[in-house]
Design a protein around this motif. Structure first.
Motif, short mmCIF file in Angstrom:
data_model
loop_
_atom_site.label_atom_id
_atom_site.label_comp_id
_atom_site.label_asym_id
_atom_site.label_seq_id
_atom_site.Cartn_x
_atom_site.Cartn_y
_atom_site.Cartn_z
N ILE A 196 -22.02 -9.63 -15.83
CA ILE A 196 -22.40 -11.03 -15.56
C ILE A 196 -22.83 -11.21 -14.11
O ILE A 196 -23.85 -11.86 -13.83
CB ILE A 196 -21.22 -11.97 -15.88
CG1 ILE A 196 -20.79 -11.78 -17.34
CG2 ILE A 196 -21.59 -13.41 -15.62
CD1 ILE A 196 -19.46 -12.46 -17.65
N ASP A 197 -22.06 -10.69 -13.19
CA ASP A 197 -22.35 -10.79 -11.77
C ASP A 197 -21.49 -9.75 -11.05
O ASP A 197 -20.74 -9.00 -11.70
CB ASP A 197 -22.11 -12.21 -11.22
CG ASP A 197 -20.72 -12.74 -11.58
OD1 ASP A 197 -19.74 -12.01 -11.39
OD2 ASP A 197 -20.61 -13.88 -12.06
N ARG A 198 -21.55 -9.71 -9.74
CA ARG A 198 -20.76 -8.77 -8.96
C ARG A 198 -20.40 -9.38 -7.62
O ARG A 198 -21.27 -9.89 -6.91
CB ARG A 198 -21.53 -7.46 -8.78
CG ARG A 198 -20.72 -6.33 -8.14
CD ARG A 198 -21.39 -4.96 -8.26
NE ARG A 198 -22.78 -4.94 -7.83
CZ ARG A 198 -23.82 -4.90 -8.68
NH1 ARG A 198 -23.62 -4.89 -9.99
NH2 ARG A 198 -25.06 -4.87 -8.21
N ASN A 199 -19.11 -9.36 -7.30
CA ASN A 199 -18.60 -9.88 -6.02
C ASN A 199 -18.93 -11.35 -5.79
O ASN A 199 -18.93 -11.83 -4.66
CB ASN A 199 -19.13 -9.06 -4.84
CG ASN A 199 -18.67 -7.62 -4.88
OD1 ASN A 199 -17.65 -7.30 -5.48
ND2 ASN A 199 -19.44 -6.74 -4.25
N GLU B 204 -24.91 -3.95 0.25
CA GLU B 204 -24.92 -4.86 -0.88
C GLU B 204 -23.66 -5.71 -0.88
O GLU B 204 -22.54 -5.18 -0.82
CB GLU B 204 -25.03 -4.12 -2.21
CG GLU B 204 -25.16 -5.07 -3.39
CD GLU B 204 -25.42 -4.39 -4.73
OE1 GLU B 204 -25.81 -5.09 -5.68
OE2 GLU B 204 -25.22 -3.16 -4.82
N VAL B 205 -23.84 -7.04 -0.97
CA VAL B 205 -22.69 -7.94 -1.00
C VAL B 205 -22.46 -8.51 -2.39
O VAL B 205 -21.37 -9.05 -2.66
CB VAL B 205 -22.85 -9.09 0.02
CG1 VAL B 205 -22.96 -8.53 1.42
CG2 VAL B 205 -24.04 -9.97 -0.30
N GLY B 206 -23.44 -8.42 -3.29
CA GLY B 206 -23.21 -8.94 -4.63
C GLY B 206 -24.46 -9.07 -5.45
O GLY B 206 -25.57 -8.75 -5.01
N MET B 207 -24.24 -9.55 -6.69
CA MET B 207 -25.32 -9.73 -7.66
C MET B 207 -25.04 -10.96 -8.49
O MET B 207 -23.88 -11.30 -8.77
CB MET B 207 -25.43 -8.48 -8.54
CG MET B 207 -26.50 -8.55 -9.63
SD MET B 207 -25.93 -9.35 -11.17
CE MET B 207 -24.79 -8.11 -11.81
N ALA C 59 -24.40 -19.51 -6.47
CA ALA C 59 -23.88 -18.15 -6.31
C ALA C 59 -23.39 -18.04 -4.87
O ALA C 59 -24.16 -18.24 -3.93
CB ALA C 59 -24.98 -17.11 -6.58
N GLU C 60 -22.10 -17.76 -4.71
CA GLU C 60 -21.51 -17.68 -3.38
C GLU C 60 -20.89 -16.29 -3.18
O GLU C 60 -20.29 -15.73 -4.10
CB GLU C 60 -20.44 -18.76 -3.19
CG GLU C 60 -21.00 -20.17 -3.17
CD GLU C 60 -19.97 -21.20 -2.80
OE1 GLU C 60 -20.30 -22.10 -2.00
OE2 GLU C 60 -18.83 -21.11 -3.30
N PHE C 61 -21.03 -15.78 -1.95
CA PHE C 61 -20.51 -14.46 -1.61
C PHE C 61 -19.84 -14.53 -0.24
O PHE C 61 -20.35 -15.16 0.68
CB PHE C 61 -21.65 -13.44 -1.56
CG PHE C 61 -22.46 -13.36 -2.83
CD1 PHE C 61 -22.05 -12.57 -3.89
CD2 PHE C 61 -23.63 -14.10 -2.96
CE1 PHE C 61 -22.79 -12.51 -5.06
CE2 PHE C 61 -24.39 -14.04 -4.12
CZ PHE C 61 -23.96 -13.24 -5.18
#
Length: 531
Positions: free
Chosen positions: A32-35, A172-175, A183-185
């Motif tokens: 679904i997403d990452r981080n 890479e901080v996220g996807m 979308a927050e990281f």
């Protein structure tokens, strides 16, 4: 020279629905997403309550906008994408400039596509034909103030339309995949003192597009505000409020849960939190202070206000709140006291039945595409009110946060809808379809669909104008929508939930058929067996 073309998509050949293991994460609905940070209410954190009450984000010492010109590069297929787009030593001098937020198709890149039902790519979920799947690469340099030392920095994207990988300073901080919600990281550990590089690569089509099949212009890119939100190591992270009425619809029953977050290295000492409520005239009417040390549980404030001025479509009276940790941070917003109920098959606000005179509204601007525009929304609401329109359904996804703030002020009843439509795979009550290949009925798609509903709810849960939650549009009525209905009802006892695809099944509080005929409506009205 860049050219801008428009295609009205009327048909598209479908490939066979074959079962094969996903080879790319942009074709894998189980990823679904990452981080990505968990869903929460959308607000700006300020350094003082006085600044928070202005409502101007730029007044906050804890806010830095990244809107503006970004370096941009577009290719037709993923195989042609620059794989080193995120590297700090990349020479991007020959890249173009694009304004952010924007949709790249209305900035002169690629092709805006309008289609209803039929996917703008061959139908073979979760796979995407790679002969035409444009990839946009973005780069932006920024600096962070020295005053942000020893604080946490959250990178916020209001919406990215497409599958996006996010990098800071080559890491890479996220996807993220889901459009129309933030979308927050947490990028704190990736930042340098001085200059920093943010790089984002966005694929136009991905598995998530199979559940974003709305009847509208299909546009791509970083389409809502981008900013940095700094937070002290112990921060106001989320909150939820309810402001209903007692049984006589006279007194206001207020409750607020405030969730703090301790970031790495934060002290576990007790934190003092102050809540203030201001009446419609701007004068303070309540001040409560509590001390809290357990950030794993919310801090609860509650109070009953006598003889409140009520919020409705005719009298949208608003009160104001501020939440602050003295000497550290503050949040402020507005709310109204109102009670939403269904009684005797009637939708009621403050004990009185209302007649819904509503419209569907897409987030679309003639020259800006899907970029929110407060002035256009303001004009829309003025025209609606002048023509006795009192309700708007977010068709068919959450809109920019500015809309809800205006709806609170104008007294517009809002049906907030999740970013889910799976029309081309089949819709309930519209003829037969194959459930064995339909995302709404498949276990591997369920977590992503639930995530979209969670994020819809959490982001706008504190807006008084929202009187109904909607789980999506023309999507089939698979098991996930029963689970989502139960989840929403457990989270929020103050608003009904509707789902057009449910018909008269248990997972809707409102029967909301799509384009009902006159005979159907007469039969339904005369049917005493249904309440």
């Amino acid at each position: 020279m860049k050219t801008l073309s428009f295609i009205l998509l009327s048909s598209l050949l479908c490939t066979s629905l074959t079962a094969q293991p996903p080879s790319n994460e942009w074709e894998d609905p189980t990823i679904i997403d990452r981080n990505k940070e968990a869903a929460r209410s959308q607000f700006i954190l300020y350094d003082t309550a006085e600044k928070a009450m202005t409502g101007e984000a730029t007044e906050s010492a804890y806010y830095k906008s990244l809107n503006g010109d970004w370096k941009f590069h577009l290719v037709k297929t993923p195989s042609d994408r620059p794989r080193d787009f995120y590297k700090t030593d990349l020479d991007d001098s020959d890249w173009s400039l694009i304004r952010v937020p924007s949709n790249w198709e209305v900035e002169g890149y690629d092709i805006p596509i309008y289609t209803n039902i039929i996917y703008p790519f061959p139908k073979n979920p979760p796979y995407i034909d790679q002969e035409y799947n444009p990839v946009g690469s973005y780069r932006k340099e920024f600096t962070v103030p020295e005053t942000w030392d020893n604080k946490e920095v959250i990178l916020h994207f209001g919406s990215i339309s497409g599958y996006a990988r996010v990098f800071v300073n080559g890491n890479e901080v996220g996807m993220t995949k889901a459009a129309k919600t933030p979308a927050e990281f947490d990028i704190t550990s990736y930042l340098n003192s001085g200059k920093n590089l943010l790089a984002v690569q966005v694929y136009r089509w991905h598995d998530g597009r199979y559940v974003e099949d709305q009847d509208f212009w299909r546009l791509s890119g970083i389409e809502r505000d981008v900013y940095l939100q700094v937070m002290p190591k112990t921060a106001i992270w989320d909150y939820s409020l309810t402001a209903g009425l007692d049984e006589s619809y006279t007194d206001g029953e207020f409750s607020m849960n405030v969730m703090l977050r301790n970031f790495d290295g934060a002290s576990s000492d007790r934190t003092t939190v102050n809540l203030e409520i201001f009446g419609p005239d701007g004068n303070g009417i309540l001040s409560l202070t509590k001390h809290h040390s357990d950030t794993n549980s919310p801090m609860t404030f509650s109070h009953t206000f006598k003889n409140v001025e009520k919020w409705s479509g005719e009298t949208p009276t608003l009160y104001r709140y501020t939440i602050k940790i003295p000497g550290s941070q503050a949040v402020s917003g507005k709310f109204g006291f109102r009670e939403v109920e269904i009684k005797n098959a009637q939708l009621m606000v403050n004990g009185k039945p209302i007649t819904v005179k509503g419209v569907n509204l897409h987030e679309h601007h003639g020259t800006l595409g899907h970029v929110p525009d407060r002035e256009t929304t303001l004009q829309d609401f003025k025209l609606m009110k002048q023509n006795n329109i009192n309700a708007v359904r977010m068709s068919h996804y959450p809109h920019g946060i500015e809309l809800y703030e205006l709806a609170d002020e104008f007294g517009m009843y809002i049906v907030e809808e999740a970013n889910i439509e799976i029309h081309a795979m089949g819709a309930a009550l519209q003829g037969p379809f194959d459930e064995s290949v339909h995302p709404a009925y498949l276990e591997e798609w369920a977590p992503g669909l639930m995530d979209r509903i969670h994020r819809m709810y959490e982001r706008t849960k504190n807006h008084s104008s929202i009187i109904i939650w909607s789980m999506g549009n023309e999507s089939g009525n698979g098991p996930v929508f029963y689970e989502a209905y139960d989840w929403l009802k457990a989270q929020d006892e103050t608003r009904p939930v509707q789902f057009e695809q449910a018909g008269q099944n248990r997972n809707t509080d409102i029967v909301a058929p799509m384009y009902p005929g006159m005979n159907y409506m007469k039969e339904y009205a005369a049917d005493d067996s249904q309440t």
